[in-house]
Design a protein around this motif. Structure first.
Motif, mmCIF file in Angstrom:
data_model
loop_
_atom_site.group_PDB
_atom_site.id
_atom_site.type_symbol
_atom_site.label_atom_id
_atom_site.label_comp_id
_atom_site.label_asym_id
_atom_site.label_seq_id
_atom_site.Cartn_x
_atom_site.Cartn_y
_atom_site.Cartn_z
ATOM 1 N N HIS A 9 0.842 -1.209 0.000
ATOM 2 C CA HIS A 9 0.000 0.000 0.000
ATOM 3 C C HIS A 9 0.871 1.251 0.000
ATOM 4 N N HIS A 41 -4.991 6.710 -5.259
ATOM 5 C CA HIS A 41 -6.437 6.936 -5.179
ATOM 6 C C HIS A 41 -7.034 7.091 -6.577
ATOM 7 N N GLU A 66 -6.394 2.277 -5.206
ATOM 8 C CA GLU A 66 -7.225 2.370 -3.999
ATOM 9 C C GLU A 66 -8.464 3.185 -4.359
ATOM 10 N N HIS A 77 -12.351 2.674 1.749
ATOM 11 C CA HIS A 77 -11.391 2.482 0.653
ATOM 12 C C HIS A 77 -11.267 0.995 0.304
ATOM 13 N N HIS A 196 -7.563 -0.849 5.263
ATOM 14 C CA HIS A 196 -7.589 -0.368 6.663
ATOM 15 C C HIS A 196 -8.963 -0.370 7.325
ATOM 16 N N ASP A 248 0.803 2.474 3.591
ATOM 17 C CA ASP A 248 0.018 3.627 3.128
ATOM 18 C C ASP A 248 0.933 4.847 3.003
HETATM 19 FE FE FE Z 1 -7.011 4.753 2.327
#
Ligand code: FE
Ligand code: AMP
Ligand code: ZN
Ligand code: FE
Length: 283
Positions: A9, A41, A66, A77, A196, A248
Motif C-alpha cells: 500500500h 487513489h 485504492e 477504501h 484499513h 500507506d
Molecule cells: Fe485509504
C-alpha cells in the motif's frame, strides 16, 4: 532486513503522494523490500512507470489502485490488485471517479470562499502540481494550497479546521459504494482487498463486504492498533480471506509523514501469489 517482504500500500504523485512512482520504487528497494504495490487513489497512472523502474532495479512492483467509495456516509477504501490496465470500461470507471473528485474539490473551494478565505481552484491544481488528466487531486492538495496561502500553519490544521469530515468546508466525493467497487475490480480481472478496516468503526459493513465477495483484508496498516490487527486477522482466517498489509506511504508533506514510512507494515511476498491466484474473471 526486510527480506522477502512486500509493502502492499503506497501512494505516488499520481495521486496525493509526494514522491514519483520511480522514487517510491527506489525507496522500497533501499528499504530492502522484495516487492512494493502502487495503490494510488482512483488512478493507475503511476503504475507503468513503477513497473519499469522495478524491472531496472530488480524489485517486484505490484500494480494496484485504492478506490474511494462511500457507504452510510462513511469513506470506505477498497484496494484492487492486478487489474487489467488496458480494460477500457475499467479505465472509464476510474475516470468517472476522478471527475467526481474535481467537482467535489470545486465545491470545497467554494465553501472556503464562503468562509472568507481567498482561494481559487487554480491554487489547488498548482499545489497538486497538476499534471495529467489521469492523475487524481484530493484534499491533501487543498490543504497544501491553504498552507501556501498562510491560512493554516500545517496540513493537519487544514483538515482539523476546514476540510476534515464534519468540518465547515467538508464535502465528500460522489462515490461508488464499496460493493460496486468490489464488482468493478473483479470485472477488471483484479483482486479486491478491504483497506484499513480499523479506521471505519463499521465492522458489520466489513462482514457484509466479505459476504459480497471481497477477496482480502488489509490486516496490517500504519494506523491499525494491535487490537485491530488481532481482530481482523481472526476475521480474515474465519472467512478464508487473503491477509495483506502495507504502510500507506504518502511521503512527507510540510515535513510531516501522514500514515507511515515505506516498509513499516509488510507481508510475506507469498501473499502476492495469493492475490494473483484470486484474480477475477473479466466480463
Ligand atoms: Fe485509504
Ligand atoms: P480525498 O480522497 O481527496 O478525500 O482525501 C483523503 C486523503 O487525505 C486520505 O486518503 C489521506 O491520505 C489524506 N488525509 C486525511 N486526513 C489527513 C490529515 N489530517 N493530514 C494529512 N492527510 C490527510
Ligand atoms: Zn491519500
Ligand atoms: Fe491509501
Amino acid at each position: 532486513m526486510a527480506m522477502n517482504r512486500a509493502d502492499l500500500h503506497t501512494h505516488t504523485t499520481a495521486s496525493d503522494g509526494m514522491r514519483t512512482p520511480t522514487d517510491v520504487v527506489r525507496l522500497a528497494k533501499k528499504a530492502g523490500l522484495a516487492a512494493v504495490a502502487i495503490t494510488d487513489h482512483d488512478t493507475v497512472a503511476g503504475v507503468a512507470e513503477a513497473l519499469q523502474t522495478g524491472q531496472q532495479l530488480g524489485i517486484e512492483v505490484v500494480p494496484g489502485v485504492e478506490i474511494s467509495t462511500s457507504e452510510d456516509g462513511k469513506d470506505i477504501h477498497v484496494l484492487g490488485y492486478f487489474t487489467d490496465l488496458h480494460d477500457k470500461r475499467w479505465l472509464e470507471r476510474l475516470a468517472t471517479l476522478r471527475e467526481g473528485r474535481e467537482s467535489r474539490n470545486e465545491r470545497i473551494v467554494g465553501m472556503l470562499q464562503g468562509l472568507g478565505i481567498e482561494i481559487a481552484i487554480d491554487d489547488v491544481y498548482k499545489a497538486a502540481g497538476k499534471k495529467a488528466e489521469a492523475e487524481s487531486v484530493g484534499r491533501p492538495h487543498i490543504a497544501e494550497a491553504l498552507l501556501r496561502k498562510g491560512v493554516v500553519g500545517s496540513i493537519s490544521e487544514a483538515f482539523d479546521r476546514y476540510i476534515g469530515a464534519g468540518k465547515p468546508a467538508f464535502v465528500s466525493i460522489p462515490k461508488v459504494s464499496p460493493f460496486e467497487a468490489i464488482d468493478w475490480i473483479r470485472e477488471a480481472g483484479g483482486t479486491s482487498v478491504i483497506a484499513h478496516p480499523g479506521l471505519y468503526g463499521a465492522d458489520p459493513l466489513i462482514e457484509a463486504l466479505i459476504r459480497h465477495g471481497a477477496d482480502g483484508i488489509e490486516v496490517y496498516h500504519s494506523d491499525h492498533s494491535e487490537e485491530d490487527e488481532e481482530r481482523y486477522l481472526k476475521l480474515a482466517h474465519a472467512h478464508g480471506m487473503i491477509i495483506t498489509g502495507g504502510s500507506d506511504y504518502h511521503g512527507e508533506r510540510n515535513d510531516v509523514s501522514y500514515h507511515g514510512g515505506i516498509g513499516n507494515r509488510t507481508v510475506d511476498i507469498g501473499v502476492i501469489r495469493q492475490l494473483k491466484a484470486r484474480q477475477g474473471k473479466r466480463g
